[in-house]
Enzyme design. Structure first.
Site, mmCIF file in Angstrom:
data_model
loop_
_atom_site.group_PDB
_atom_site.id
_atom_site.type_symbol
_atom_site.label_atom_id
_atom_site.label_comp_id
_atom_site.label_asym_id
_atom_site.label_seq_id
_atom_site.Cartn_x
_atom_site.Cartn_y
_atom_site.Cartn_z
ATOM 1 N N GLY A 22 24.272 82.819 -42.749
ATOM 2 C CA GLY A 22 24.210 81.374 -42.935
ATOM 3 C C GLY A 22 24.619 80.643 -41.675
ATOM 4 N N GLY A 24 26.480 76.653 -40.340
ATOM 5 C CA GLY A 24 27.163 75.415 -40.699
ATOM 6 C C GLY A 24 27.339 74.556 -39.473
ATOM 7 N N GLY A 25 28.165 73.539 -39.603
ATOM 8 C CA GLY A 25 28.380 72.606 -38.512
ATOM 9 C C GLY A 25 29.047 73.229 -37.308
ATOM 10 C CG MET A 26 32.869 75.789 -35.831
ATOM 11 S SD MET A 26 34.525 76.142 -36.411
ATOM 12 C CE MET A 26 34.386 77.871 -36.746
ATOM 13 N N GLY A 27 29.020 76.749 -36.568
ATOM 14 C CA GLY A 27 28.353 77.906 -35.991
ATOM 15 C C GLY A 27 27.509 78.655 -37.005
ATOM 16 C CE LYS A 43 32.686 80.272 -39.574
ATOM 17 N NZ LYS A 43 33.575 79.242 -40.151
ATOM 18 C CG ASP A 137 35.190 73.916 -44.409
ATOM 19 O OD1 ASP A 137 34.707 72.899 -44.933
ATOM 20 O OD2 ASP A 137 34.508 74.741 -43.778
#
Length: 147
Positions: A22, A24-27, A43, A137
């Site tokens: 997957g 997300g905003g960070m990586g 990640k 989070d």
């Protein structure tokens, strides 16, 4: 899991990447395997964050905080390199769907399942808060369901 695309890394640190779990905003998060055969979630932060020293400092603090938690209801941090050209962290892989995916696929959960998930989430947060940390989070996509 999605297959790796052209241009995506095949290894990070000591881990061979098997596919993408997957993003997300960070990586992006990848399924990886150690040389010893352990399955991990890796990640890798988005490259544009790598040049931001403030982000790197925050990422370093978050990795160190996550290493301290290591409770039975959280995925342990196994390895990390916040100083790599593109920072990354490897955690134990949790085999199972996220809460949001389970709800989308199956609808409302039975009461017993809701109670078990709530109890597990509460235990995880007690472990985090017991160390003087705040998990910023907590959301259904970050709650993994396993046996």
């Amino acid at each position: 899991m999605q297959p790796l695309e052209a241009g995506e890394p095949r290894t990070i640190g000591a881990y061979r990447l098997l596919g993408r779990l997957g993003a997300g905003g960070m990586g992006r998060v990848y399924l990886g395997r150690s040389a010893g055969g352990r399955t991990v979630a890796v990640k890798i932060v988005h490259p544009h964050f790598a040049s931001d020293e403030e982000f790197r400092a925050r990422f370093r603090r978050e990795v160190e905080a996550a290493r301290r938690v290591g409770g039975e209801w959280t995925a342990p941090v196994l390895d990390a390199d916040p100083d790599a050209p593109v920072p990354w962290v490897a955690t134990g892989y949790v085999a199972g769907p996220s809460l949001d995916r389970a709800l989308a696929a199956h609808g409302p959960l039975p009461e017993a399942s809701v109670r078990a998930i709530g109890a597990g989430l509460a235990r995880a947060l007690v472990a985090v808060h017991g160390l003087g940390l705040v998990h910023r989070d907590v959301k259904p996509s970050n709650v993994m369901l396993t046996l």
